[in-house]
Structure formats: C-alpha cells, structure tokens
Design an enzyme around this catalytic site. Structure first.
Site, PDB file in Angstrom:
ATOM      1  CD  GLU A   1      23.382  -6.232 -17.198  1.00 56.46           C
ATOM      2  OE1 GLU A   1      23.671  -5.027 -17.255  1.00 56.46           O
ATOM      3  OE2 GLU A   1      23.714  -6.970 -16.249  1.00 56.46           O
TER       4      GLU A   1
ATOM      5  CG  MET B   1      16.578 -13.998 -15.072  1.00 53.73           C
ATOM      6  SD  MET B   1      15.897 -12.592 -15.931  1.00 53.73           S
ATOM      7  CE  MET B   1      14.166 -13.060 -16.044  1.00 53.73           C
TER       8      MET B   1
HETATM    9  N1  HPA Z   1      11.625 -15.562 -13.284  1.00 52.05           N
HETATM   10  C1  HPA Z   1      12.946 -15.348 -13.466  1.00 52.05           C
HETATM   11  N2  HPA Z   1      13.600 -14.401 -12.807  1.00 52.05           N
HETATM   12  C2  HPA Z   1      12.936 -13.653 -11.922  1.00 52.05           C
HETATM   13  C3  HPA Z   1      11.576 -13.818 -11.689  1.00 52.05           C
HETATM   14  C4  HPA Z   1      10.882 -14.828 -12.420  1.00 52.05           C
HETATM   15  O1  HPA Z   1       9.663 -15.046 -12.270  1.00 52.05           O
HETATM   16  N3  HPA Z   1      11.207 -12.910 -10.748  1.00 52.05           N
HETATM   17  C5  HPA Z   1      12.335 -12.221 -10.411  1.00 52.05           C
HETATM   18  N4  HPA Z   1      13.381 -12.662 -11.140  1.00 52.05           N
END
Ligand code: HPA
Length: 300
Positions: free
Chosen positions: A91, A221
């Site tokens: 963000e 993330m």
């Molecule tokens: N990658 C990174 N972050 C995520 C993913 C992903 O595949 N799925 C949910 N958050």
C-alpha cells in the site's frame, strides 16, 4: 502522510494511553485478521470498536476486504483486541507504520499476538482451503534490508539484535495441533514455513520456484514484519495461514489468480479458522502467561 522517519516510544505511548482512556478493557491477546478473515473480530463479546482514522497516529487501510477498525472484546472469557484490517508494504506504507500497532499492543499490556493471513501454497501437498500453522518464516524484505527494526533502536521496546530462532511459540503450536485434531481438522491442517514478499503482484513462475527451493511452503504479503516487531518487544506469537490458492510453479497451468478468489476462499473457510483461533485463545491463561493446564495435558 506525514514525514516522520519512525514512531517514537512516546508516540506509541500516546496511542496506548488514548485507547486505555477510551475503553475499560485490558486485553491480554491481540489478533490480526488477514484478508477476508475479519469475521473473527465480529465474534467478540462485549465489543468496543474504534475506527483507525479516529485513533491518534494510526494509519488507515486501503485494501478491499480490510475494514480498518480496532475491536476490543472477549473471546472464550479472554480479553482480546482485534485488528480488523492490517497495513501492507504494497500500500506504500513504510514497515515502521505497518508494525506500529504491535508496539501499541505491547503498551496496552498484551502478552500474546495471534496473526492470521491469506497465503498461496508452494508445497505440493497443500490445497486451497487448507490451513497452515506457521512454524517459521522467511522475511524476504527483511533479508534484503527492508526491516521494521532498521534505524536507531529504543531499548525500551527491545534489544538491538533480537534473536528470532524461536519466533513462533512452540507451546502454542502444540496446543493448536491438538485442538485441530480434536476438531477433525487433521486432513487439511499443516505446519510449515511462511515467506513474506513485498507484493502487490503475485509471483512469477521463476519466483515461485525460487521461493520453493528456499524452503518456503506458503507465500504472502504480510506477517513477517509484524512478527519481527512482536518478538523484539517480547510478545509470544502464533501464526496461521489460510491457503487460498496454489502458486504456479509450471508455465503450462492456467493463470486465474485474483484477489476476489483469495477473498472467496477466505469466506469459505472463515468459520473453520475462527473456530481454531477461538479455541486457542480459550487455552491461554494470561495470569501465568502460560497455557491452561487442562489444555496443556492434551499435548503431552
Ligand atoms: N502470493 C502472495 N500472496 C498471496 C498469495 C500468493 O499466491 N495468495 C494470497 N496472498
């Protein structure tokens, strides 16, 4: 956004004092609700909620599925504070902002931090809808210099060089495994390594292969930065990932990954995850900073 380089101890204190002045509740457990998992906050009893934008110094969250309020209330008779909506690097927030609430929790008197997130799976045996107890993490932004503890260290929070070899509390993980077995979750619960990446794009095939070779079972993330700050200030940590998708490690597969898909799986398994976290909170005895004895025996 203001131009500060970090929040000082006094900033954190100001926020904590504001909250303590606006609620009589004194939480022992803090819970961060990940993408689509905010329902957990709604299940608290005797709720008192504060929108982030009304809390001094608090950043505000900008992602769909992340509501942006701090909810105080009781879960299984234990006083909790829940972040409904968290802050992410993608963000545009610096990590000292992303992790600010953790230090506020510490000053509120919190002893245990429970973090949940949505993650993609790298381990072949994981499927969308599965849960992963986080055994350990790879803090990829941290390893490459984007660390929330960068800059001057304030010893009132913790040491300059905090150890991280026991970041995810062994005892809480053991109790969570027992609870999952008892609830009949054994077929879809795993324990593994979470890797934090900066996002916001999902991984390329080469990146997915790279992370997999590094030893990561799931990728997301968030979380690692918050856990680093939590361990620095002496909180006990439990982490739980909801696997929302498989990360493509082959070029032939279909590329249908979307944030909506992530949220849909979140909705599907939200109750399951909520039940596990609720039972785990029920097992925490804040007076001893230990797990309740009857639950502890289960894991022997
Ligand atoms: N990658 C990174 N972050 C995520 C993913 C992903 O595949 N799925 C949910 N958050």
């Amino acid at each position: 956004m203001h131009n500060k380089e970090t929040f000082s101890f006094e900033d954190c204190e100001e926020t904590a004092k504001w909250l303590l002045g606006h609620t009589k509740q004194r939480p022992d457990v803090a819970i961060i609700c990940g993408s689509g998992l905010g329902m957990l906050a709604e299940s608290l009893e005797g709720q008192q909620a504060f929108e982030y934008r009304k809390i001094p110094h608090f950043p505000t969250s900008t992602v769909p599925g992340h509501a942006g309020k701090l909810v105080f209330g009781e879960l299984q008779g234990k006083f909790c504070v829940c972040m409904k909506g968290r802050f992410h690097m993608y963000e545009g927030y610096p990590l000292w902002k992303v992790t600010f609430p953790i230090r506020v929790f510490k000053l509120l008197g919190v002893q245990v931090l429970i973090v949940t997130n949505a993650a993609g799976s790298l381990a072949d045996e994981y499927c969308p809808g599965d849960l992963m107890i986080i055994r350990d993490h790879i803090n990829l932004p941290g390893l490459s210099g984007q660390n929330p503890l960068s800059g001057p260290n304030d010893e009132r929070f913790g040491p300059r060089f905090p150890p991280l070899s026991d970041a995810y509390d062994k005892e809480l993980r053991a109790v969570a495994r027992d609870i999952s077995r008892r609830l009949g979750y054994a077929s879809f619960i795993h324990e593994g390594v979470y890797c934090m990446v900066g996002g916001p794009n999902f991984e390329s095939v080469a990146e997915a292969r790279f992370l997999s070779k590094l030893g990561a079972d799931a990728v997301g993330m968030s979380t690692a930065a918050e856990v680093v700050v939590a361990k620095h200030c002496g909180l006990r940590v439990f982490g739980l990932s909801l696997i929302t998708n498989k990360v493509a490690k082959e070029y032939e597969g279909e590329d249908d990954l979307s944030h909506d898909g992530v949220l849909a799986i979140g909705r599907m398994r939200a109750v399951t995850l909520q039940t596990l976290v609720t039972e785990l909170v029920g097992s925490i005895d804040p007076n001893n900073n230990l797990i309740d004895e009857d639950v502890k025996e289960l894991s022997l």
